[in-house]
Design an enzyme around this catalytic site. Structure first.
Site, PDB file in Angstrom:
ATOM      1  N   THR A   1       0.922  -1.161  -0.036  1.00 28.69           N
ATOM      2  CA  THR A   1       0.088  -0.128  -0.055  1.00 28.69           C
ATOM      3  C   THR A   1       1.094   1.314  -0.082  1.00 28.69           C
ATOM      4  O   THR A   1       1.847   1.308   0.785  1.00 28.69           O
ATOM      5  CB  THR A   1      -0.910   0.045   1.306  1.00 28.69           C
ATOM      6  OG1 THR A   1      -1.752   1.187   1.133  1.00 28.69           O
ATOM      7  CG2 THR A   1      -0.299  -0.060   2.606  1.00 28.69           C
ATOM      8  N   HIS A   2       0.251   2.116  -0.956  1.00 26.20           N
ATOM      9  CA  HIS A   2       1.351   3.123  -1.140  1.00 26.20           C
ATOM     10  C   HIS A   2       0.505   4.638  -0.619  1.00 26.20           C
ATOM     11  O   HIS A   2      -0.673   4.715  -1.138  1.00 26.20           O
ATOM     12  CB  HIS A   2       1.916   3.473  -2.474  1.00 26.20           C
ATOM     13  CG  HIS A   2       2.924   4.486  -2.676  1.00 26.20           C
ATOM     14  ND1 HIS A   2       4.338   4.658  -2.153  1.00 26.20           N
ATOM     15  CD2 HIS A   2       2.699   5.666  -3.457  1.00 26.20           C
ATOM     16  CE1 HIS A   2       4.664   5.761  -2.323  1.00 26.20           C
ATOM     17  NE2 HIS A   2       3.718   6.388  -3.410  1.00 26.20           N
TER      18      HIS A   2
ATOM     19  N   ASP B   1       7.562   0.855  -5.942  1.00 27.27           N
ATOM     20  CA  ASP B   1       6.245   1.626  -6.208  1.00 27.27           C
ATOM     21  C   ASP B   1       5.476   1.388  -7.541  1.00 27.27           C
ATOM     22  O   ASP B   1       5.196   2.442  -8.112  1.00 27.27           O
ATOM     23  CB  ASP B   1       6.053   3.003  -5.638  1.00 27.27           C
ATOM     24  CG  ASP B   1       6.493   2.991  -4.179  1.00 27.27           C
ATOM     25  OD1 ASP B   1       6.173   2.202  -3.585  1.00 27.27           O
ATOM     26  OD2 ASP B   1       7.166   4.225  -3.753  1.00 27.27           O
TER      27      ASP B   1
HETATM   28  C1  GRF Z   1       1.427   3.834   5.056  1.00 24.33           C
HETATM   29  O1  GRF Z   1       0.977   5.085   4.841  1.00 24.33           O
HETATM   30  C2  GRF Z   1       1.886   3.307   3.916  1.00 24.33           C
HETATM   31  O2  GRF Z   1       1.203   3.123   2.710  1.00 24.33           O
HETATM   32  C3  GRF Z   1       3.225   3.572   3.718  1.00 24.33           C
HETATM   33  O3  GRF Z   1       3.700   3.497   5.200  1.00 24.33           O
HETATM   34  C4  GRF Z   1       2.680   3.637   6.065  1.00 24.33           C
HETATM   35  C5  GRF Z   1       2.697   2.791   7.035  1.00 24.33           C
HETATM   36  O4  GRF Z   1       1.855   3.031   8.287  1.00 24.33           O
HETATM   37  N1  GRF Z   1       4.091   2.644   3.022  1.00 24.33           N
HETATM   38  P1  GRF Z   1       1.848   2.410   9.794  1.00 24.33           P
HETATM   39  O5  GRF Z   1       3.416   2.516  10.023  1.00 24.33           O
HETATM   40  O6  GRF Z   1       1.268   1.007   9.549  1.00 24.33           O
HETATM   41  O7  GRF Z   1       1.114   3.345  10.526  1.00 24.33           O
END
Ligand code: GRF
Length: 192
Positions: free
Chosen positions: A103-104, A140
């Site tokens: 997820t990005h 990505d």
């Molecule tokens: C998310 O926004 C994801 O898309 C990015 O890192 C973040 C992870 O969030 N690659 P968390 O550490 O799970 O709160």
């Protein structure tokens, strides 16, 4: 279908997966982090492949070999990246062949990279969002599975915008993983 989550950060995406009742069979982290504590607290096997211990020049190939061994040891079928802070080399993606998800926090192909939220703010876009995609060796990149837009407000800073994006990711990512795994399972049933 054994699912591993790779994380390095606060683990809020990992938490959302657990809240959506995804069964997580392994959490792999590359450093001490809150995600590691969340996994331990939920009695999920955790492995730390400590990035720091792979030399000043960081031996990415050797690090990746260790990750592959861990994935094999736990018979992992699908990996969900959730804020994992180390780029893995090619053999990892060959080993999992199309079964690594990410997820990005931007609408790919815009704003690739670790500072996607800051870059979107700097570019002055009025809408950004999040993307769930199949991860490939190119960072990505890879086929997009789901996207959702998120508005940028005039008074947003990086933290407020990222939090609003993460609120969407916490719904979209678990749902997309469930669909992906279900499709994979049905394909395997047909094959066997
Ligand atoms: C998310 O926004 C994801 O898309 C990015 O890192 C973040 C992870 O969030 N690659 P968390 O550490 O799970 O709160």
């Amino acid at each position: 279908m054994n699912l591993a989550v790779f994380a390095s950060g606060t683990g809020s995406i990992l938490t959302s997966m657990l809240e959506h009742e995804l069964v997580v069979d392994l959490v792999l982290v590359d450093r001490a982090c809150v995600a590691e504590q969340i996994a331990s607290g939920a009695s999920i096997p955790v492995v730390r492949c400590e990035r720091k211990s792979f030399g000043a020049d960081f031996d990415r190939v050797e690090f990746t070999d260790g990750v592959i061994d861990t994935v094999d040891d736990h018979s992992i079928d699908v990996v969900a990246m959730a804020g994992f802070g180390t780029i893995l080399s090619g053999p990892f993606f060959s080993r999992l062949s199309g079964r690594v998800l990410n997820t990005h926090p931007a609408l790919l192909p815009s704003f690739k990279g670790w500072h996607a939220v800051r870059d979107a703010l700097d570019a002055g876009v009025k809408v950004t969002g999040c993307t769930v995609h199949i991860a490939t060796e190119a960072v990505d990149d890879g086929p997009i599975l789901a996207q959702e837009p998120v508005p940028v407000f005039d008074d947003d800073d990086e933290a407020s915008l990222h939090e609003r994006i993460k609120a969407v990711e916490r719904e979209l990512y678990p749902a997309t993983i469930k669909t992906f795994v279900a499709k994979l399972e049905s394909t395997m049933e047909v094959v066997t």
